[in-house]
Design an enzyme around this catalytic site. Structure first.
Site, mmCIF file in Angstrom:
data_model
loop_
_atom_site.group_PDB
_atom_site.id
_atom_site.type_symbol
_atom_site.label_atom_id
_atom_site.label_comp_id
_atom_site.label_asym_id
_atom_site.label_seq_id
_atom_site.Cartn_x
_atom_site.Cartn_y
_atom_site.Cartn_z
ATOM 1 N N GLU A 278 52.486 -30.524 14.530
ATOM 2 C CA GLU A 278 53.384 -30.348 15.686
ATOM 3 C C GLU A 278 54.622 -29.567 15.279
ATOM 4 O OE1 GLU A 278 54.319 -33.952 17.792
ATOM 5 O OE2 GLU A 278 52.244 -34.649 17.698
ATOM 6 N N HIS B 255 53.104 -34.349 23.265
ATOM 7 C CA HIS B 255 53.666 -35.597 22.726
ATOM 8 C C HIS B 255 54.595 -36.262 23.750
ATOM 9 C CE1 HIS B 255 54.404 -37.690 18.638
ATOM 10 N NE2 HIS B 255 54.555 -38.553 19.625
ATOM 11 N N ARG C 233 48.696 -40.336 16.221
ATOM 12 C CA ARG C 233 49.204 -39.289 15.345
ATOM 13 C C ARG C 233 48.111 -38.231 15.161
ATOM 14 N NH1 ARG C 233 53.356 -40.906 16.543
ATOM 15 N NH2 ARG C 233 55.144 -41.557 15.270
#
Length: 331
Positions: A266, A284, A237
């Site tokens: 993000e 990602h 993360r």
């Protein structure tokens, strides 16, 4: 019963859901829903399949008066207010499984890409700069036999360790809230304190959960403890790394390089990071294998079917305290 799916997912999950005529599917396949659009969409939803960028916060949960299950299309669930969902007896499910190997493979690919400077070399070639062979161009470390430090030694971290140990003869250090004696035995892995890991690793790969304790876990002080020729990789993360401190560490050469698949805000990426050559950035895609994404779709669908059709907790349950309460009530 109404199910909201907030983004396009593989047909494998949709095909499972379409077997049940009682489930009405509201399937959104375009750009991400704004908070306003999401608030409207969840009003009469019995179930939601959200993706990671969807913030299923207290406001969204309160708007969903009929909601019974939030079936995240992800392993991580920090984008969901699990505590508030639990207080309203709403199940939260996730999709652990085949993406273990996929994310670990991506972490290894990022290690190799950053260390061997592959994206830099690719840009160099595409720009037409490859005029002659230069023995000093894009020199990086030999990874065989180096030390890999893994922060978070769960399924993904251990799979990365197996590939690194068995394929590259790397020394494995790890830090985790739990000890993993079997992995230590099989991989000669050493459980160490974070400072020792930072000071002694040539490559560091992050695989812990995002919690209040791990947010900004790696910042200015931690980068200064790392070796000047070390690399750091994050597929967990984004908020585990302080991105401003990372940009400064890369600019001022505290460390040699980095590779990120996740970001603090993000889909936004810290602007300073985008200007640097000694960092690899991917959007990602750690779980972006067909095998993983298909399995995730099936697992999310199964979580919904368990609750809406079978009237039982989802098989991949996050807030397990609700299962205990359900069992207690039956007794």
């Amino acid at each position: 019963m109404k199910l909201l799916i907030t983004r396009e997912i593989p047909r494998a999950g949709i095909n499972i859901l379409k077997q049940y005529k009682d489930i009405e599917i509201d399937y959104r396949q375009g750009p991400p829903l704004s908070e306003k659009e999401l608030l409207t969409a969840v009003k009469d939803a019995d179930a939601i399949i959200p993706v990671i960028p969807d913030k299923i916060n207290k406001k969204i949960i309160n708007a969903a008066k009929k909601l019974r299950v939030i079936a995240a299309y992800s392993v991580g669930y920090d984008h969901i207010d699990v505590e508030h969902a639990t207080s309203k007896n709403i199940f939260v499910g996730n999709t652990p499984g085949d993406l273990t190997e996929s994310v670990a493979e991506h972490a290894l690919a990022l290690m190799l890409s950053a260390g061997r400077r592959i994206p830099e070399a690719d840009r160099f070639c595409r720009a037409g700069n490859n005029k002659y062979w230069n023995p000093m161009n894009f020199v990086g470390p030999k990874i065989m036999g180096d030390t890999l430090g893994i922060i978070g030694f769960g399924r993904i971290g251990q799979h990365l360790a197996r590939m690194a140990k068995n394929g590259l003869s790397m020394r494995i250090l790890y830090t985790d809230v739990n000890r993993h004696p079997e992995a230590e035995s099989l991989l000669d892995a050493e459980k160490v304190e974070l400072d020792y890991l930072l000071e002694n690793s040539d490559f560091i790969s992050i695989h812990c959960n995002l919690t209040p304790e791990t947010e900004n876990l790696i910042g200015e002080n931690e980068f200064r403890k790392m070796k000047p020729l070390a690399y750091i990789v994050n597929t967990a993360r984004g908020k585990i790394i302080n991105e401003e401190a990372l940009a400064r560490a890369l600019k001022q050469n505290y460390i040699a390089g980095a590779a990120l698949d996740v970001f603090a805000d993000e889909p936004e990426i810290h602007p300073d990071l985008k200007l640097l050559d000694n960092i690899v950035l991917t959007p990602h895609i750690g779980s972006a294998t067909w095998e993983a994404r298909l399995q995730m779709a099936r697992m999310a669908a199964e979580n919904v079917v368990d609750v809406l059709i079978s009237n039982k907790p989802p098989r991949y349950l996050v807030n397990k305290e609700l299962m205990k309460e359900t069992v207690a009530s039956l007794i």
